[in-house]
Design an enzyme around this catalytic site. Structure first.
Site, PDB file in Angstrom:
ATOM      1  N   GLY A   1       0.825  -1.204   0.000  1.00 62.31           N
ATOM      2  CA  GLY A   1       0.000   0.000   0.000  1.00 62.31           C
ATOM      3  C   GLY A   1       0.851   1.241   0.000  1.00 62.31           C
ATOM      4  O   GLY A   1       0.422   2.285   0.509  1.00 62.31           O
TER       5      GLY A   1
ATOM      6  N   SER B   1       5.426  -5.051  -2.166  1.00 61.49           N
ATOM      7  CA  SER B   1       5.177  -3.690  -2.631  1.00 61.49           C
ATOM      8  C   SER B   1       5.717  -2.695  -1.611  1.00 61.49           C
ATOM      9  O   SER B   1       6.904  -2.681  -1.320  1.00 61.49           O
ATOM     10  CB  SER B   1       3.679  -3.495  -2.905  1.00 61.49           C
ATOM     11  OG  SER B   1       3.442  -2.297  -3.617  1.00 61.49           O
TER      12      SER B   1
END
Length: 513
Positions: free
Chosen positions: A117, A202
């Site tokens: 995120g 991520s």
């Protein structure tokens, strides 16, 4: 000394307190003074507080509980707009643990996961990252961590005075605090504090890369794995300050009104994050780690790999078509895509400053059988989502960090023919959550075999400092050997050499910096 004492406050009495706690709370799993639940045959301890923090202040360690403490449900996540349907609170410093058995004598390797995120959104409550299957099948202790995000974790307020000296990196310091908690207390849950691996996808991978350049994190983990997440450079203080000023403007506050920023309702602050970013020219505002010269005294991988990271064995991975996950093939960005507008569409997304018309022409000449859509996803992946990994792996190799392994997930989703092998698709293979909501892996025999292979590599790294595969050579120049995870798992030298060389013709710009 006081921080260490607080973290380890109950460690000496764990064995003595366990029988009393079992008598007081007989249901579920017991570790020290914590009472958890049984999840898929695994002991799960959810919502364990590791710290407390006032807004824009460095977090303080949570004292070890002196009374029986339930740990049966997730704690709240950091306030954000992306997951507005979930419980949110600024009081969000909680971690979760899954273990095959809460036996202090077990000394299993520990795998600590940081969620994605970017630095803005996300949570470890996602079913894809529940740790029961990884703990059971991999015979490890799994820890997942929530921390402060967006402006709450990374707004640069140091120009307002010394009481904000740690701002810009508070979210990172939360992770450091969580790792201190793990070191002090994980033995009660069957973990070995001398074998702690951090891994993240991520933004979680980017947080790990940043920790590898933070002196406060040195020695808190012994190996690392990043999945589609890199941090070559941090934000400079000038860019970070422009973003703080943009946030104040969006909130209709004066340029020096830090007190209103510190005390206003958090909902109002989060809403203002949708303002246009003054550096990138589009919203939402980006807040990430800041080169503050104290907590983060250098960029993680520029101009080279941070020296403190070189002794940390590391896996780095990406997926073959990263951008298919967030540039929806069924969405407006792909609507009407053809050869006439391909260059313009590519130009919107790439983070390397090359002429998109020329880029398109080179791809068409080199891959004459490819469709416009295939070139679009190849170019946006290689010009946006992949270069950071190449830089990090190459810099580790140049600096002599021999214990580096690189992988590429090539297996396309059997559930969605338009998805390919996209961003986040390696998560269910590593966690074993193939059938969880949000998984695109399928749960057929090939998916299970690939999951077993990836899980073995990650858990072996945690246990031994290597992926445990003789057919996976260490990454070195010029070979750049990469393990291809597909229905057939195989090693290949420099598998996307042409694209790697092509996109190295101009400097990479880390998104947000």
């Amino acid at each position: 000394a006081s921080r260490r004492a607080v973290l380890a406050g109950g460690a000496a009495t764990l064995a003595a307190s366990a029988p009393a706690l079992r008598a007081a709370m007989p249901r579920g799993a017991i570790a020290g003074r914590y009472a958890g639940v049984i999840e898929q045959g695994t002991c799960a301890f959810l919502g364990i507080r590791y710290g407390r923090a006032a807004r824009f202040a460095r977090a303080l360690a949570e004292p070890y509980p002196q009374a029986p403490t339930p740990a049966r449900q997730f704690g709240p996540l950091c306030p954000q707009r992306a997951l507005s349907d979930q419980m949110q609170s600024e009081d969000c410093l909680f971690l979760n643990i899954w273990t095959p058995e809460a036996d202090p004598r077990a000394r299993r390797a520990v795998m600590v996961y940081f969620h994605g995120g970017a630095y803005t959104t996300g949570s470890v409550t996602d079913p894809l990252t529940h740790g029961a299957k990884l703990a059971a099948q991999g015979d490890v202790v799994v820890v997942t961590v929530n921390h402060r995000l967006n402006a709450l974790g990374y707004a640069w307020l140091k120009p307002f005075g010394p009481r904000f000296a740690d701002s810009g990196n508070l979210g990172q310091l939360d992770l450091v605090l969580a790792l201190h908690w793990v070191r002090a207390n994980i033995a009660a849950f069957g973990g070995d504090p001398a074998r702690v691996m951090v891994f993240g996808q991520s933004g979680g991978g980017a947080k790990i890369a940043t920790l590898m350049a933070m002196p406060a994190a040195k020695g808190l983990f012994h190996c690392a794995a990043t999945m589609s997440g890199q941090q070559v450079q941090a934000s400079g203080p000038a860019h970070a300050w422009r973003r703080t000023q943009a946030l104040l403007t969006a909130l209709k506050l004066g340029a020096h009104d830090v007190e209103s920023l510190r005390t206003m309702p958090v909902e109002r602050l989060v809403e203002a994050l949708e303002a246009t970013d003054p550096v990138m020219g589009a919203g939402p505002l980006y807040f990430g780690p800041v080169l503050d010269m104290t907590n983060l005294p250098r960029h993680p991988f520029w101009p080279d790999a941070a020296p403190q990271s070189l002794g940390v064995p590391m896996i780095l991975g990406n997926t073959r078509e990263e951008t298919r996950a967030f540039l929806d093939p069924r969405g407006p960005r792909l609507a009407g895509l053809d050869w006439d507008n391909l260059a313009e569409r590519i130009g919107r997304e790439i983070k390397i400053d090359l002429d998109p018309v020329w880029v398109t022409a080179q791809y068409r000449a080199h891959f004459p059988d490819w469709s416009a859509e295939r070139i679009y996803y190849a170019a946006t992946t290689a010009g946006r989502s992949w270069p950071g990994q190449v830089i990090e792996a190459d810099e580790r190799a140049r600096a002599g960090a021999s214990d580096t392994w690189v992988y590429q997930l090539d297996r396309p989703s059997p559930r969605d023919p338009l998805r390919g092998a996209a961003h986040t698709d390696d998560i269910p293979y590593v966690f074993g959550t193939l059938d969880a909501p949000g998984s695109y892996s399928g749960s057929d025999a090939k998916a299970r075999a690939l999951s077993a292979a990836m899980m073995r590599a990650f858990t072996s790294l945690a246990r031994t400092g290597t992926p445990g595969r003789d057919d996976w050579p260490r990454y070195a120049l010029p070979a750049r050997t990469t393990m291809i995870f597909d229905d057939t798992v195989r090693a290949k030298d420099d598998p996307r050499r042409w694209e790697r060389e092509f996109w190295s013709l101009a400097p990479y710009v880390q998104p947000g910096t």
